[in-house]
Design a protein around this motif. Sequence first.
Motif, PDB file in Angstrom:
ATOM      1  N   SER A 173      40.508  28.196  74.222  1.00 14.01           N
ATOM      2  CA  SER A 173      41.190  29.356  74.777  1.00 14.01           C
ATOM      3  C   SER A 173      41.839  30.152  73.649  1.00 14.01           C
ATOM      4  CB  SER A 173      42.259  28.905  75.780  1.00 14.01           C
ATOM      5  OG  SER A 173      42.950  30.001  76.331  1.00 14.01           O
ATOM      6  N   PRO A 174      41.466  31.449  73.499  1.00 14.72           N
ATOM      7  CA  PRO A 174      40.431  32.168  74.222  1.00 14.72           C
ATOM      8  C   PRO A 174      39.057  31.538  73.978  1.00 14.72           C
ATOM      9  CG  PRO A 174      41.814  33.678  72.961  1.00 14.72           C
ATOM     10  CD  PRO A 174      42.135  32.301  72.497  1.00 14.72           C
ATOM     11  N   LYS A 175      38.128  31.823  74.866  1.00 16.06           N
ATOM     12  CA  LYS A 175      36.833  31.161  74.773  1.00 16.06           C
ATOM     13  C   LYS A 175      36.003  31.688  73.603  1.00 16.06           C
ATOM     14  CE  LYS A 175      33.919  33.984  77.789  1.00 16.06           C
ATOM     15  NZ  LYS A 175      33.038  33.939  78.972  1.00 16.06           N
ATOM     16  N   MET A 176      34.963  30.956  73.291  1.00 18.03           N
ATOM     17  CA  MET A 176      34.061  31.341  72.208  1.00 18.03           C
ATOM     18  C   MET A 176      33.420  32.695  72.512  1.00 18.03           C
ATOM     19  SD  MET A 176      30.704  29.269  70.757  1.00 18.03           S
ATOM     20  CE  MET A 176      31.610  27.874  70.093  1.00 18.03           C
ATOM     21  N   ARG A 194      34.053  31.321  67.371  1.00 18.63           N
ATOM     22  CA  ARG A 194      35.372  31.291  68.008  1.00 18.63           C
ATOM     23  C   ARG A 194      36.286  32.349  67.386  1.00 18.63           C
ATOM     24  NH1 ARG A 194      35.634  27.444  71.666  1.00 18.63           N
ATOM     25  NH2 ARG A 194      34.340  25.574  71.448  1.00 18.63           N
ATOM     26  N   PRO A 195      37.258  32.853  68.155  1.00 13.05           N
ATOM     27  CA  PRO A 195      38.142  33.927  67.652  1.00 13.05           C
ATOM     28  C   PRO A 195      38.847  33.579  66.357  1.00 13.05           C
ATOM     29  CG  PRO A 195      38.400  33.695  70.022  1.00 13.05           C
ATOM     30  CD  PRO A 195      37.518  32.562  69.581  1.00 13.05           C
ATOM     31  N   GLU A 196      39.225  32.301  66.175  1.00 12.39           N
ATOM     32  CA  GLU A 196      39.967  31.920  64.967  1.00 12.39           C
ATOM     33  C   GLU A 196      39.080  31.833  63.738  1.00 12.39           C
ATOM     34  OE1 GLU A 196      39.393  27.956  67.286  1.00 12.39           O
ATOM     35  OE2 GLU A 196      39.515  30.120  67.680  1.00 12.39           O
ATOM     36  N   HIS A 197      37.767  31.969  63.918  1.00  7.94           N
ATOM     37  CA  HIS A 197      36.846  31.892  62.786  1.00  7.94           C
ATOM     38  C   HIS A 197      36.289  33.268  62.407  1.00  7.94           C
ATOM     39  CE1 HIS A 197      36.264  27.510  64.257  1.00  7.94           C
ATOM     40  NE2 HIS A 197      37.235  27.593  63.374  1.00  7.94           N
ATOM     41  N   GLN A 251      41.132  36.469  66.468  1.00  8.53           N
ATOM     42  CA  GLN A 251      42.510  35.984  66.312  1.00  8.53           C
ATOM     43  C   GLN A 251      43.043  36.409  64.952  1.00  8.53           C
ATOM     44  OE1 GLN A 251      43.559  31.872  67.539  1.00  8.53           O
ATOM     45  NE2 GLN A 251      44.407  31.635  65.486  1.00  8.53           N
ATOM     46  N   SER A 252      44.281  36.898  64.935  1.00 14.42           N
ATOM     47  CA  SER A 252      44.882  37.359  63.684  1.00 14.42           C
ATOM     48  C   SER A 252      46.300  36.818  63.568  1.00 14.42           C
ATOM     49  CB  SER A 252      44.919  38.891  63.643  1.00 14.42           C
ATOM     50  OG  SER A 252      45.630  39.345  62.511  1.00 14.42           O
ATOM     51  N   HIS A 253      46.694  36.464  62.343  1.00 15.24           N
ATOM     52  CA  HIS A 253      48.064  36.031  62.067  1.00 15.24           C
ATOM     53  C   HIS A 253      48.853  37.124  61.352  1.00 15.24           C
ATOM     54  CE1 HIS A 253      47.527  31.802  63.262  1.00 15.24           C
ATOM     55  NE2 HIS A 253      46.297  31.975  62.827  1.00 15.24           N
ATOM     56  N   GLY A 254      48.230  38.249  61.130  1.00 11.52           N
ATOM     57  CA  GLY A 254      48.892  39.332  60.414  1.00 11.52           C
ATOM     58  C   GLY A 254      49.877  40.092  61.290  1.00 11.52           C
ATOM     59  N   GLN A 255      50.813  40.759  60.657  1.00 10.33           N
ATOM     60  CA  GLN A 255      51.794  41.577  61.369  1.00 10.33           C
ATOM     61  C   GLN A 255      51.365  43.044  61.429  1.00 10.33           C
ATOM     62  OE1 GLN A 255      54.571  40.164  62.879  1.00 10.33           O
ATOM     63  NE2 GLN A 255      53.537  38.269  62.283  1.00 10.33           N
ATOM     64  N   LEU A 256      50.623  43.488  60.400  1.00 14.07           N
ATOM     65  CA  LEU A 256      50.119  44.858  60.397  1.00 14.07           C
ATOM     66  C   LEU A 256      48.721  44.860  60.998  1.00 14.07           C
ATOM     67  CD1 LEU A 256      51.311  45.965  56.822  1.00 14.07           C
ATOM     68  CD2 LEU A 256      52.388  46.468  59.037  1.00 14.07           C
ATOM     69  N   VAL A 315      33.183  33.150  59.524  1.00 15.31           N
ATOM     70  CA  VAL A 315      33.137  31.944  58.695  1.00 15.31           C
ATOM     71  C   VAL A 315      31.748  31.318  58.894  1.00 15.31           C
ATOM     72  CG1 VAL A 315      34.155  29.696  58.224  1.00 15.31           C
ATOM     73  CG2 VAL A 315      35.626  31.606  58.958  1.00 15.31           C
ATOM     74  N   PRO A 316      30.900  31.281  57.857  1.00 12.73           N
ATOM     75  CA  PRO A 316      29.492  30.887  58.042  1.00 12.73           C
ATOM     76  C   PRO A 316      29.307  29.500  58.649  1.00 12.73           C
ATOM     77  CG  PRO A 316      29.814  31.877  55.877  1.00 12.73           C
ATOM     78  CD  PRO A 316      31.179  31.672  56.458  1.00 12.73           C
TER      79      PRO A 316
END
Length: 370
Positions: A236-239, A289-292, A329-334, A347-348
Amino acid sequence: MAELQLQAVKKRFGSIQTIHGVDLQIQPGEFVVFVGPSGCGKSTLLRMIAGLETVTEGSIHIARRDVTSLAPSKRRVSMVFQSYALYPHMTAEQNLSFGMRMRKVPKETIQEKVGRASEILQLEPYLKRKPGELSGGQCQRVAIGRALVQDPDVFLFDEPLSNLDAELRVKMRTEIADLHQRLGATMIYVTHDQTEAMTLANRIVVLRDGRVEQVGEPMALYTNPANQFVAGFIGSPKMNFLPVQATGMEDQKTKVAVSGESGESGKVELAVPCGTEPAAGDELTLGIRPEHITVDDSSELRAQVRSVEQLGSISYLYCTLGGQSLCVQSHGQLLPRPGYEVGLAFVPEKLYLFDADEQTISTLKPMAEH
């Protein structure tokens, strides 16, 4: 603690078959979660284990006893339902002891079991209150305690947290996990919420249309989904899924073309480790996946931001890539504003490929890589 075994279990309601030959072995002390979308058969399967539904074909064994034809009261199982099902005119203590009083269990035994359950579930301050004077979480603890005092071989939970608000669900998840650690009991838990499944289970059973799609530890399913359905359901969120076309092979990797927002001229070629060799031109599905995914202005793969969801420590960008929706998915503030075009980098080693039958064909990733 007891072992539970399902052998070729089927269920039909008239001419409609809802469970299609389920084989499953649950070890003593395991916490197993049945998960899947509404109508996949998870509650029906649980009710058959409990004896509340008859088995059309196959067998169910608990603690090496064949219980397929036994009444629920003979199976040594306890069930916690979605609704608390507490007697409103009785106190919490009376609700806990009701079943034992009906079976004429000695008072000393009743007091001992109610006292132990109350201590484990921290219900002592509420024993004299009626359900109307308790919160939702306290009512659910009483319902769990009612199952606990029966000393079952197997605990069965049928979506017990779905009627609670979000904060209480998180708290009760922790309490149920703690209960399993303290008791070491065999537990089977049904939910449609994959977050509950990931946080509670020793193993997850993913069901679809009355069939088992995959069984495994939570992170094994997350990292090594057997097919596109499991990949999309767990996480979550899904792929994200993108239609791609195979363009060839190179160094045991399948090369695929991904379209960006610039259309045919914006296609980018990616290489995915693959266990099979799709022919050039084969239509496949790429999973990521969003985090990749990262925002990289130097990337040739261009996407348009549709909306931004900021959640504090992380944010989600909902983009359009080649006409397909994509979550990043992003960890940035801007963060880019809606309507902006951004470059995206994948990410390959975290790419997945699925064939026309939605089966995973990319080389499976070891769990340690995630």
